[in-house]
Write an enzyme that holds these catalytic residues in place. Structure first.
Site, PDB file in Angstrom:
ATOM      1  N   SER A  26      34.976   9.867  83.042  1.00  0.00           N
ATOM      2  CA  SER A  26      36.183  10.555  83.507  1.00  0.00           C
ATOM      3  C   SER A  26      35.832  11.487  84.655  1.00  0.00           C
ATOM      4  CB  SER A  26      36.829  11.327  82.357  1.00  0.00           C
ATOM      5  OG  SER A  26      35.913  12.222  81.777  1.00  0.00           O
ATOM      6  N   ARG A  57      33.173  20.040  76.910  1.00  0.00           N
ATOM      7  CA  ARG A  57      32.471  19.458  78.054  1.00  0.00           C
ATOM      8  C   ARG A  57      31.568  20.481  78.763  1.00  0.00           C
ATOM      9  NH1 ARG A  57      33.945  16.350  75.195  1.00  0.00           N
ATOM     10  NH2 ARG A  57      35.282  14.547  75.507  1.00  0.00           N
TER      11      ARG A  57
END
Length: 361
Positions: free
Chosen positions: A285, A215
């Site tokens: 998320s 990420r």
């Protein structure tokens, strides 16, 4: 696009913040009229940002523009640099939360969807695709043609350009596995003041130059929302041109696969996504997964799964998602995120890092 010799070298995240005093001189009505002559009905004044964020919250943008080509983007960035007009470029808004006060200046979204499939001399098959392309759309278009490589991202609601910034992934795969190169509009020189200001530069980078990891890419350095010492969420730092390096196109490695098998994978991935994500209006998320345990499990273990705070709720399917049950403000969203972060830190001494960005001023 040719690799161009850098005229300036700026360490990632090390460009001086734009002096917001300049934005005080931003005359929105005048700028709107100028841009309307150039882009027509695609320019909107006082545009509500809630419809442009997956979570459906936020104030207004002084000016909103939908751009349709790289040439339009280069021209607008150059104009904004010359005139000192603040500009924020976004993708599909799947990981963005806008402040209740909105965004001053110009907010731009790329809507281009162009791609070519080329066979390289070494035998590789490369998808050259615009950064504004929707990941689900490109996956659905390539599968019937028998081209695999991006189908794992069928449920990722963002653009491929946005996926580079966070090295987006799903189903135990991420973009770094198939990425070959990217073309970037480097506007870091536009964020310098006075005589040092320079116009944007086209650059070409290979995958190995992007510092891709979980990420993360080097484009995220200095462009993330973080918690301060009091637990408040700080917006992404504001510069004249944000982001300072704008991904315009990607080169992605493809492979041949039976169309039926690819389409079956897509159906399977979509079903898994449906089972684990909330059906209502939500962001991506909220937190990155720390080493050792998913963030969703930590949040669940502090008793917040399914918890409601006013019009917002921690999802009862996956505690790393937040649901807007209708009528929420950005303040409502930030309050529940702060509580999730606080409880996990107090119980487990884990400082969860944000996977969403707060923008506005």
């Amino acid at each position: 696009m040719q690799n161009m010799t850098p005229q300036n070298n700026y360490p990632a995240g090390n460009v001086p913040l734009f002096d917001l005093a300049h934005s005080a001189a931003f005359k929105a009505d005048m700028v709107y009229q100028h841009l309307q002559r150039r882009f027509g009905s695609r320019v909107h004044r006082d545009e509500p940002l809630a419809p442009h964020s997956a979570f459906g919250v936020g104030g207004t943008a002084d000016i909103w523009i939908a751009l349709e080509s790289r040439d339009e983007l280069i021209g607008l960035v150059s104009l904004c640099a010359e005139e000192h007009w603040p500009l924020l470029l976004i993708g599909n808004g799947s990981n963005i939360i806008f402040t209740d006060t909105g965004v001053r200046g110009i907010v731009v979204r790329m809507t281009d969807h162009e791609y070519q499939i080329n066979k390289e001399p070494d035998g590789k098959v490369i998808l050259n695709v615009s950064a504004g392309s929707s990941w689900p759309r490109i996956a659905n278009e390539l599968a019937p043609l028998g081209w695999g490589g991006v189908e794992f991202g069928i449920g990722i609601p963002g653009t491929l350009g946005g996926g580079i910034v966070s090295n987006a992934g799903a189903h135990n795969h991420d973009l770094s596995e198939v990425l070959e190169s990217i073309d970037v509009l480097d506007a870091r020189g536009c964020n310098l003041e006075g005589d040092a200001l320079s116009l944007p530069i086209k650059r070409h980078y290979t995958r190995d130059e992007l510092d891709l990891s979980y990420r993360y890419s080097r484009f995220r350095a200095g462009h993330e929302s973080v918690f301060d010492e009091q637990g408040n969420i700080l917006p992404v730092p504001h510069r004249l041109i944000e982001p300072a390096e704008i991904v315009m196109a990607l080169g992605i490695r493809l492979h041949h696969e039976e169309p039926q098998l690819l389409q079956e994978k897509i159906r399977q991935y979509q079903q898994e996504r449906k089972e684990h994500e909330p059906p209502h209006n939500h962001t991506g998320s909220i937190f990155k997964d720390p080493l050792g345990q998913p963030a969703s499990q930590l949040i669940e273990q502090v008793g917040m799964k399914g918890l409601r705070m006013g019009p917002v709720q921690v999802s009862d399917r996956n505690a790393n998602y937040i649901v807007n049950n209708g009528g929420a403000t950005t303040s409502d969203v930030l309050n529940i995120i702060k509580e999730m972060h606080r409880r996990v830190q107090e119980k487990f001494n884990v400082n969860l890092e944000l996977n969403v960005e707060l923008h506005g001023q």
